[in-house]
Design an enzyme around this catalytic site. Structure first.
Site, mmCIF file in Angstrom:
data_model
loop_
_atom_site.group_PDB
_atom_site.id
_atom_site.type_symbol
_atom_site.label_atom_id
_atom_site.label_comp_id
_atom_site.label_asym_id
_atom_site.label_seq_id
_atom_site.Cartn_x
_atom_site.Cartn_y
_atom_site.Cartn_z
ATOM 1 N N HIS A 1 -3.221 -7.093 7.639
ATOM 2 C CA HIS A 1 -3.267 -8.540 7.850
ATOM 3 C C HIS A 1 -2.519 -9.264 6.730
ATOM 4 O O HIS A 1 -1.805 -10.237 6.965
ATOM 5 C CB HIS A 1 -4.721 -9.037 7.857
ATOM 6 C CG HIS A 1 -5.585 -8.468 8.927
ATOM 7 N ND1 HIS A 1 -6.611 -7.588 8.662
ATOM 8 C CD2 HIS A 1 -5.596 -8.648 10.277
ATOM 9 C CE1 HIS A 1 -7.222 -7.270 9.800
ATOM 10 N NE2 HIS A 1 -6.622 -7.881 10.791
ATOM 11 N N GLN B 1 0.656 -5.590 22.537
ATOM 12 C CA GLN B 1 0.140 -6.956 22.377
ATOM 13 C C GLN B 1 1.249 -7.893 21.883
ATOM 14 O O GLN B 1 1.399 -9.014 22.379
ATOM 15 C CB GLN B 1 -1.030 -6.929 21.392
ATOM 16 C CG GLN B 1 -1.517 -8.288 20.944
ATOM 17 C CD GLN B 1 -2.727 -8.161 20.035
ATOM 18 O OE1 GLN B 1 -3.809 -7.860 20.497
ATOM 19 N NE2 GLN B 1 -2.552 -8.381 18.747
HETATM 20 P P1 AMP Z 1 -6.870 -8.003 14.406
HETATM 21 O O1 AMP Z 1 -7.645 -8.703 13.348
HETATM 22 O O2 AMP Z 1 -7.125 -6.540 14.476
HETATM 23 O O3 AMP Z 1 -6.930 -8.711 15.731
HETATM 24 O O4 AMP Z 1 -5.350 -8.092 13.951
HETATM 25 C C1 AMP Z 1 -4.750 -9.333 13.649
HETATM 26 C C2 AMP Z 1 -3.267 -9.136 13.494
HETATM 27 O O5 AMP Z 1 -3.018 -8.206 12.438
HETATM 28 C C3 AMP Z 1 -2.600 -8.559 14.749
HETATM 29 O O6 AMP Z 1 -1.346 -9.187 14.930
HETATM 30 C C4 AMP Z 1 -2.443 -7.109 14.396
HETATM 31 O O7 AMP Z 1 -1.387 -6.466 15.071
HETATM 32 C C5 AMP Z 1 -2.169 -7.194 12.911
HETATM 33 N N1 AMP Z 1 -2.484 -5.911 12.256
HETATM 34 C C6 AMP Z 1 -3.650 -5.211 12.314
HETATM 35 N N2 AMP Z 1 -3.550 -4.052 11.633
HETATM 36 C C7 AMP Z 1 -2.288 -4.010 11.140
HETATM 37 C C8 AMP Z 1 -1.554 -3.054 10.359
HETATM 38 N N3 AMP Z 1 -2.106 -1.912 9.948
HETATM 39 N N4 AMP Z 1 -0.283 -3.349 10.031
HETATM 40 C C9 AMP Z 1 0.304 -4.510 10.457
HETATM 41 N N5 AMP Z 1 -0.331 -5.442 11.187
HETATM 42 C C10 AMP Z 1 -1.602 -5.203 11.532
#
Ligand code: AMP
Length: 282
Positions: free
Chosen positions: A38, A154
């Site tokens: 994030h 997504q």
């Molecule tokens: P989430 O809180 O899991 O819904 O993720 C929020 C955002 O962070 C989304 O756009 C995810 O794709 C991105 N995200 C989650 N994990 C990672 C990661 N390991 N590397 C890059 N972006 C991430």
């Protein structure tokens, strides 16, 4: 200090003032329980824009009743510390009633590229994601919004939605941030036992092995069979999908066409893990 806003009118007010002054705004939607993945999105937004707005909202409409909405990890105090550490300008953290007022009856749906992979395994999922992201984009009206390649399907679905609905925002993808052993960072990794966490790295190793063999000219069928067997032997069960698809159209591919990507989702115990990587063009 980062400003914290929980209602839509105050968010709109703040963004209107920034834009009135000719300043650009980057939006980073998250479900909280933040990690370095994030933070990479926040860093990119800070680099590109005058102001970075992070959002934290665990969106009930993207969870099926059998899934982990109630137990999804939440720790806003820690998240706020992490966002303050990066000098994030604003956190928008609404409650469910603010986002879904009584009588809420609308949904946004993207077809075609939502039918396969996570869309096939979790039929409710993309409808919930696309609806809440449309709302966040219309609430904040940012110049750019940042999403991780970790959730590659997504990211493409959100790009399609913004294009199709003429939402004036530039959707930016950010590469996946990984642990030292290669495992993709995810809020759900917290669910894993120490032993499962060790096994988790196998998912990325399998993707890398498939990519190497495809680049060497091997046919998808044999390579995918071996990959699935390795995952099963390591303890992943069930495997939701392990597939090679075009990174734009999501058509299945048999060989490396230069824009191929390998996608995987599999359970370790109760925890569903996903990952994907690009196959190097030959
Ligand atoms: P989430 O809180 O899991 O819904 O993720 C929020 C955002 O962070 C989304 O756009 C995810 O794709 C991105 N995200 C989650 N994990 C990672 C990661 N390991 N590397 C890059 N972006 C991430």
């Amino acid at each position: 200090m980062m400003k914290i806003i929980r209602d839509i009118p105050s968010l709109r007010d703040q963004v209107r003032r920034w834009r009135h002054d000719g300043e650009t705004v980057g939006l980073i939607p998250t479900m909280g329980s933040l990690h370095e993945g994030h933070l990479a999105l926040v860093r990119q937004a800070k680099q590109d824009c005058d102001h970075a707005i992070a959002t934290i909202f665990v969106n009930p409409t993207q969870f099926a009743p059998s899934e982990d909405f109630d137990t999804y990890p939440r720790d806003e105090t820690r998240d706020i510390d992490m966002l303050n550490g990066l000098e994030t300008d604003l956190l928008f953290s609404p409650n469910v009633d603010e986002m879904y007022a009584k009588g809420f009856s609308t949904s946004v749906a993207v077809s075609n590229i939502t039918q396969c992979l996570c869309g096939a395994a979790r039929p409710h999922f993309f409808g919930g994601v696309v609806t809440v992201v449309s709302k966040l984009l219309l609430q904040a009206l940012p110049d750019r919004a940042y999403f991780g390649e970790k959730d590659f399907q997504q990211l493409q679905v959100i790009k399609r939605m913004a294009r199709d609905l003429d939402i004036p925002v530039d959707i930016q993808g950010v590469p996946t941030i990984r642990e030292a052993d290669g495992m993709a960072m995810s809020s759900r990794n917290k669910y894993l036992s120490a032993n499962q966490r060790k096994i988790g790295a196998t998912l990325y190793q399998v993707l890398q092995d498939i990519a190497t063999r495809l680049t060497a000219g091997e046919h998808a069928d044999a390579v995918l069979l071996d990959g699935a067997a390795t995952l099963k032997a390591a303890g992943f069960d069930p495997i939701d999908y392990l597939e090679i698809r075009d990174s734009e159209t999501f058509e299945p591919l048999e060989t490396n066409n230069g824009t191929a990507r390998i996608f995987a989702a599999a359970f370790l115990g109760e925890t569903r893990l996903i990952d994907n990587i690009a196959v190097r063009a030959v």
